[in-house]
Design a protein around this motif. Structure first.
Motif, short mmCIF file in Angstrom:
data_model
loop_
_atom_site.label_atom_id
_atom_site.label_comp_id
_atom_site.label_asym_id
_atom_site.label_seq_id
_atom_site.Cartn_x
_atom_site.Cartn_y
_atom_site.Cartn_z
N GLU A 219 0.84 -1.20 0.00
CA GLU A 219 0.00 0.00 0.00
C GLU A 219 0.88 1.26 0.00
N ALA A 220 1.92 1.24 0.84
CA ALA A 220 2.78 2.41 1.00
C ALA A 220 3.52 2.73 -0.29
N SER A 221 3.89 1.69 -1.05
CA SER A 221 4.71 1.92 -2.25
C SER A 221 3.96 2.75 -3.30
N THR A 222 2.61 2.76 -3.23
CA THR A 222 1.84 3.52 -4.22
C THR A 222 2.04 5.04 -4.02
N TYR A 223 2.55 5.42 -2.84
CA TYR A 223 2.74 6.86 -2.57
C TYR A 223 4.17 7.33 -2.79
N LEU A 224 5.08 6.37 -3.04
CA LEU A 224 6.50 6.74 -3.14
C LEU A 224 6.76 7.76 -4.26
N LYS A 225 5.92 7.70 -5.30
CA LYS A 225 6.16 8.62 -6.42
C LYS A 225 5.99 10.09 -6.00
N PHE A 226 5.30 10.33 -4.88
CA PHE A 226 5.12 11.72 -4.42
C PHE A 226 6.29 12.19 -3.55
N ALA A 227 7.07 11.23 -3.06
CA ALA A 227 8.11 11.58 -2.10
C ALA A 227 9.32 12.22 -2.77
N ALA A 228 9.98 13.11 -2.03
CA ALA A 228 11.22 13.69 -2.53
C ALA A 228 12.30 12.60 -2.55
N ILE A 229 12.29 11.76 -1.52
CA ILE A 229 13.27 10.66 -1.42
C ILE A 229 12.54 9.37 -1.76
N LYS A 230 12.91 8.75 -2.87
CA LYS A 230 12.10 7.66 -3.42
C LYS A 230 12.49 6.29 -2.87
N ARG A 231 12.45 6.18 -1.56
CA ARG A 231 12.68 4.90 -0.88
C ARG A 231 12.08 5.02 0.51
N ASN A 232 11.90 3.87 1.15
CA ASN A 232 11.42 3.91 2.54
C ASN A 232 12.55 4.35 3.47
N GLY A 233 12.17 4.91 4.61
CA GLY A 233 13.18 5.32 5.58
C GLY A 233 13.67 4.14 6.42
N LEU A 234 14.80 4.34 7.07
CA LEU A 234 15.31 3.33 8.00
C LEU A 234 15.07 3.84 9.42
N PRO A 235 14.81 2.96 10.38
CA PRO A 235 14.56 3.41 11.76
C PRO A 235 15.65 4.35 12.27
#
Ligand code: NAP
Length: 274
Positions: A219-235
């Motif tokens: 679900e989250a990956s569908t929003y990555l295109k809006f992000a400035a940084i195109k990957r998930n964050g690390l803790p």
């Protein structure tokens, strides 16, 4: 006297990373969650690094449990920080459990620690970008103040609103509403804590690589295109934010939410834009 930092959800993911950061800064860290084995593993890892930490088993949706936790924390030293990071995602339980853990859990933790917070202390609650992405008009904002006066009625009304949505969407709706509530609750609670010379903030994480984040990855990956940084964050990329914000020199920073989402919301992500 020890400087105590309580980290709910500290057994894994963002909470564990934040617990490590706080321990490195010299706090006596109390790691809180329900799974005792997970808590024990986390404490062992911190102690291996020479840090002072202990585990405390507590379900944040249980109010009495939270008050007992707060009393115990105060016996250990000056409670300077509460990083309330525990939370349940839509894949972790039914809608009611999610609402209880995320919304009532936040009320329970703030109320319990209001009793014991040390002067200069700070509570940080944890929301989610889903609070920003879901349309604001579906949020039962008029119900929120009931959380401060009548928690049963609050739950009844929140769940009534959730049940207006199709069954298969209810866990997601409960999650978004509970996290939208969290931001509201932390903001309005700032005035109460200010009377004790303490602060309340919330942090809103975007998508992070954690056990919870991985369950929501598709679900989250569908929003990555809006992000400035195109990957998930690390803790490790959000944990230092929690610990930076509890710095007592930031004594004018309270009653606000801080987004850490790789620029996803700034880029226009919303339920209407996927
Ligand atoms: N990762 C993401 O992409 C993301 C995005 C937005 C928001 N968040 C928020 O960030 C926070 C941390 O999540 P995470 O990603 O680090 O996931 P995580 O590793 O699964 O951490 C969640 C922690 O919460 C604890 N927990 C859950 N329900 C609890 C309860 N009722 N009482 C006490 N502890 C409870 C769990 O411990 P036990 O199993 O031991 O109870 C677990 O350690 C959550 O509030 C989540 O909603 C995460």
């Amino acid at each position: 006297m020890k400087k105590v930092c309580v980290v709910t959800g500290g057994g894994s993911g963002i909470g564990f990373a934040a617990a490590k950061e706080a321990a490195k800064k010299g706090y006596y860290v109390m790691i809180v969650g329900r799974n005792e084995k997970k808590l024990a593993g986390a404490v062992e890892e911190l102690r291996k690094d020479g840090c002072e930490a202990e585990a405390y088993s507590c379900d944040v949706s249980d109010r009495e449990h939270c008050f007992a936790l707060a009393r115990h924390a105060a016996e250990c030293g000056a409670v300077k920080a509460v990083l309330h990071i525990a939370g349940m995602s839509p894949h972790m339980g039914d809608a009611e459990k999610i609402m209880q853990a995320n919304a009532l859990g936040t009320v329970n933790i703030n109320d319990a620690f209001f009793e014991v917070i040390a002067e200069g202390g700070c509570v940080i609650d944890t929301s989610s970008t889903s609070a920003y992405m879901a349309p604001s008009f579906i949020m039962p904002k008029r119900v929120y103040p009931l959380a401060c006066t009548d928690r049963k009625l609050f739950m009844d009304k929140m769940m009534k609103k959730v049940k207006m949505f199709p069954r298969k969407t209810r866990e997601g709706v409960a999650y978004s509403m509970s996290k939208h509530f969290t931001i509201w609750f932390a903001k309005q609670d700032a005035a109460r804590f200010a009377r004790k010379n303490a602060r309340v903030l919330s942090i809103t994480p975007g998508n992070f690589e954690t056990p919870l984040g991985n369950l929501e990855k598709e679900e989250a990956s569908t929003y990555l295109k809006f992000a400035a940084i195109k990957r998930n964050g690390l803790p490790e990329e959000i944990a230092p934010l929690y610990v930076a914000l509890i710095d007592e020199r930031l004594s004018y920073l309270t009653g606000t939410d801080i987004l850490c989402d790789g620029g996803c919301i700034a880029g226009g992500a919303s339920a209407f834009a996927r």
